[in-house]
Design an enzyme around this catalytic site. Structure first.
Site, PDB file in Angstrom:
ATOM      1  N   GLU A   1      13.023  -7.825  11.345  1.00  0.00           N
ATOM      2  CA  GLU A   1      12.003  -6.714  11.822  1.00  0.00           C
ATOM      3  C   GLU A   1      12.229  -6.892  13.389  1.00  0.00           C
ATOM      4  OE1 GLU A   1      11.136  -8.453   9.442  1.00  0.00           O
ATOM      5  OE2 GLU A   1       9.698  -7.336   8.020  1.00  0.00           O
TER       6      GLU A   1
ATOM      7  N   CYS B   1     -22.783  -3.557  14.679  1.00  0.00           N
ATOM      8  CA  CYS B   1     -22.309  -2.284  14.083  1.00  0.00           C
ATOM      9  C   CYS B   1     -22.721  -2.248  12.570  1.00  0.00           C
ATOM     10  CB  CYS B   1     -20.634  -2.685  14.094  1.00  0.00           C
ATOM     11  SG  CYS B   1     -19.641  -0.728  13.942  1.00  0.00           S
TER      12      CYS B   1
ATOM     13  N   MET C   1     -26.138  -3.944  12.502  1.00  0.00           N
ATOM     14  CA  MET C   1     -27.066  -3.251  13.160  1.00  0.00           C
ATOM     15  C   MET C   1     -27.445  -2.170  12.075  1.00  0.00           C
ATOM     16  SD  MET C   1     -27.231   0.325  14.313  1.00  0.00           S
ATOM     17  CE  MET C   1     -27.934   1.309  15.697  1.00  0.00           C
TER      18      MET C   1
ATOM     19  N   HIS D   1     -19.242  -2.631  19.577  1.00  0.00           N
ATOM     20  CA  HIS D   1     -18.933  -4.173  19.487  1.00  0.00           C
ATOM     21  C   HIS D   1     -19.004  -4.673  21.146  1.00  0.00           C
ATOM     22  CE1 HIS D   1     -17.310  -3.772  15.414  1.00  0.00           C
ATOM     23  NE2 HIS D   1     -17.176  -2.476  15.760  1.00  0.00           N
TER      24      HIS D   1
ATOM     25  N   GLU E   1     -18.703  -7.614  21.707  1.00  0.00           N
ATOM     26  CA  GLU E   1     -17.589  -8.843  21.638  1.00  0.00           C
ATOM     27  C   GLU E   1     -16.398  -8.538  22.201  1.00  0.00           C
ATOM     28  OE1 GLU E   1     -18.681  -7.083  19.040  1.00  0.00           O
ATOM     29  OE2 GLU E   1     -17.317  -7.051  17.245  1.00  0.00           O
TER      30      GLU E   1
HETATM   31  N1  GLN Z   1     -18.908   0.212   7.951  1.00  0.00           N
HETATM   32  C1  GLN Z   1     -19.543   0.769   9.264  1.00  0.00           C
HETATM   33  C2  GLN Z   1     -19.179   2.232   9.934  1.00  0.00           C
HETATM   34  O1  GLN Z   1     -18.039   2.639   9.419  1.00  0.00           O
HETATM   35  C3  GLN Z   1     -19.722  -0.265  10.303  1.00  0.00           C
HETATM   36  C4  GLN Z   1     -18.293  -0.454  10.905  1.00  0.00           C
HETATM   37  C5  GLN Z   1     -18.201  -1.734  11.618  1.00  0.00           C
HETATM   38  O2  GLN Z   1     -19.052  -2.707  11.570  1.00  0.00           O
HETATM   39  N2  GLN Z   1     -17.412  -1.832  12.592  1.00  0.00           N
HETATM   40  O3  GLN Z   1     -19.766   2.805  10.373  1.00  0.00           O
END
Ligand code: GLN
Length: 545
Positions: free
Chosen positions: A153, A384, A387, A510, A512
């Site tokens: 590769e 995400c 939440m 996110h 982070e």
């Molecule tokens: N699965 C959820 C969404 O698509 C959260 C995605 C995530 O945590 N990055 O909205």
């Protein structure tokens, strides 16, 4: 500062996982600390167009840039070390290279010629490498080539490096990262694998200028000289890269080995001040000498592979150092959590973070953990999916909407508190439906997050399909879960926080991805501060007993 952009190619030999990303980032840090403007690019030899569709078990975390590129996690290291944002141009895969070449072929750009690996694929690779240099923004572009030399590769990439080295002359150099293993039985460090790896590179026409040798023990001059002799490099260009206690120590180790000096010498860069690493050292000092510690539970479904949550773990380290606190992370599998064992498993945690994720698996455990954090006043941070689970939990257990859910997890839920936006429903191609990259967010006056960020508008990176359903906003707010961050254009809810709780924040984005050594993310810093604060009275109580 340099007249022309200089190019540094970093390849790897002997085995994978030697830490090319960290060595590249460390070299970049040293050059940056001397006043140069540096960027790092990763070339990944797999056929996926980007890692966005890869399972985290395959490739660890998918890092996201401001411009919405889903990239290799090494870009996270680059940003954390350099505190400079990367972009789509910083990560290129074989899939993307072929995609561009095939598109050009379909458009007729090749005027009927046969399209071949050399020169068409290699030219496209070279174009992508030079793209960053051509912006005029950088003195130095470091290009890390994924995989290990000798693999099928990576052949076109090594060929592109060979050609570029020839074309660029003193403006380019090649660093090869190898392993010098220690054989316990004979008590010796062995150079043969390195010799073989360099031979493999030579067969492809690339003479490495510098060898960075990973080792568990100091190499000593004898080994360095031996490697130098067999591999046609100067002894001072054999750089020892000994195992470090933390990745953040590697720039200092590379500085001790004078990697930056050797690089500058070979590239003809002169007259720069020595690297000023005082901020970096401050961080390391705090990181290594914490005054207190906290236990944080990280609840996710990919915890078997820690790389899946790389940026979260690093953000904890940045935030811990800022608080002079060691952050012990307990990795908790969301599938292992149930209402019966929740108390037992989460007891003793000073904070709980529910991680991002996709799909139904493990969400019950996440929701149970959130109930526990909410009811017991334990600092909670939901990212995400974390939440979204917090919203579901509140709707179910406080509003009494028993079957509340996200339509991702239960498409037939009578209470879709998390749902897909109308505009997105039409997009069918999986790679194309996500909200990706940086979006602005307004912070509500009087909210905790506004205090924490100390500003009223922020920009954070997204990677998700589903959204907080506005139809439930007022009901949730009346019950105490307040929407305190919203997108100024779409009105989408980006942050929720709980009123009567020491620290309960859920973010749709996110954070982070934006925490760096120089600028730890404020939400992580404050989450750890809250965890320390909540823990301290308990410790006092214990000692007075
Ligand atoms: N699965 C959820 C969404 O698509 C959260 C995605 C995530 O945590 N990055 O909205």
């Amino acid at each position: 500062m340099t007249e022309k952009t200089k190019y540094i190619f970093v390849s790897g030999g002997v085995t994978s996982s030697l830490g090319k990303g960290i060595v590249s980032a460390s070299l970049a840090k040293l050059l940056q600390a001397r006043g140069l403007s540096v960027t790092i690019q990763k070339l990944d030899p797999y056929i996926n167009v980007d890692p966005g569709t890869l399972n985290p078990y395959e490739h660890g975390e998918c890092f996201v840039t401001d411009d919405g590129a889903e990239t290799d996690l090494d870009l996270g290291h680059y940003e954390r070390f350099l505190n400079v944002p990367t972009s789509q141009a910083n990560n290129v895969t074989t899939g993307r290279i072929y995609q561009s070449v095939i598109q050009k072929e379909r458009r007729g750009d090749y005027l009927g010629k046969t399209v071949q690996v050399i020169p068409h694929i290699t030219d496209e690779i070279k174009r992508r490498i030079k793209l960053l240099g051509n912006t005029g923004d950088y003195d130095v572009v470091i290009t890390e080539i994924g995989g290990t030399v000798g693999e099928i590769e990576s052949l076109p990439y090594v060929e592109a490096v060979r050609q570029l080295k020839w074309e660029l002359g003193q403006d380019a150099l090649s660093i090869h990262l190898t392993l010098i293993p220690f054989l316990k039985a004979s008590g010796e460090l062995k150079t043969k694998p390195t010799q073989h790896s360099v031979k493999a590179l030579l067969e492809l026409g690339v003479q490495p200028d510098i060898l960075v040798c990973r080792t568990e023990y100091p190499l000593g001059t004898e080994i360095k000289q031996k490697v130098a002799r067999f591999c046609n490099v100067a002894p001072n260009a054999v750089i020892e890269s000994i195992d470090a206690s933390t990745i953040y120590e590697v720039p200092l180790l590379m500085q001790k080995e004078q990697l930056d000096l050797v690089v500058m010498d070979k590239l003809g860069i002169e007259g720069l001040p020595s690297a000023d690493l005082s901020h970096w050292n401050d961080f390391l000092d705090k990181f290594k000498n914490p005054k207190t510690e906290v236990n944080i539970g990280l609840i996710g479904k990919y915890i078997e592979l820690r790389d899946s949550y790389k940026s979260i773990k690093e953000s904890f380290d940045h935030a811990g150092a800022r608080n002079e606190c060691k952050v012990n992370v307990s990795w908790i599998h969301s599938e292992s959590l149930s209402e019966d064992n929740i108390e037992r498993t989460l007891k003793g945690l000073d904070g709980i973070l529910v991680a991002p994720g996709f799909g139904e698996r493990g969400t019950d455990g996440k929701i149970a953990a959130i109930t526990y954090a909410r009811e017991n006043g334990i600092p909670f941070f939901g990212i995400c999916l974390g939440m979204q689970c917090a919203v579901i939990e509140y709707a179910r257990n406080v509003l009494g909407l028993t079957d509340a859910n996200s339509t991702e997890l239960d498409p037939k839920t009578p209470h879709p508190v998390i749902d897909i936006m109308e505009a997105q429903k039409k997009v069918e191609n999986k790679g194309g439906t996500m909200r990706l990259g940086a979006y602005a967010c307004n912070l509500a006056e009087g909210s905790k997050v506004r205090d924490v960020y100390d500003t009223d508008t922020i920009s954070e990176r997204h990677r998700h399909r589903f959204e907080f359903n506005d139809a439930y906003r007022s009901q949730l707010e009346a019950a105490g879960l307040v929407s305190v961050g919203t997108n100024p254009e779409s009105g989408l809810v980006e942050i929720v926080e709980l009123k009567d709780h020491p620290w309960f924040v859920g973010v749709q984005f996110h954070p982070e991805y934006k925490s760096t050594v120089a600028v730890p993310h404020p939400l992580f810093v404050d989450f750890i501060r809250a965890a320390i604060e909540v823990k301290v009275p308990e410790a006092k109580e214990l000692s007075s007993r």
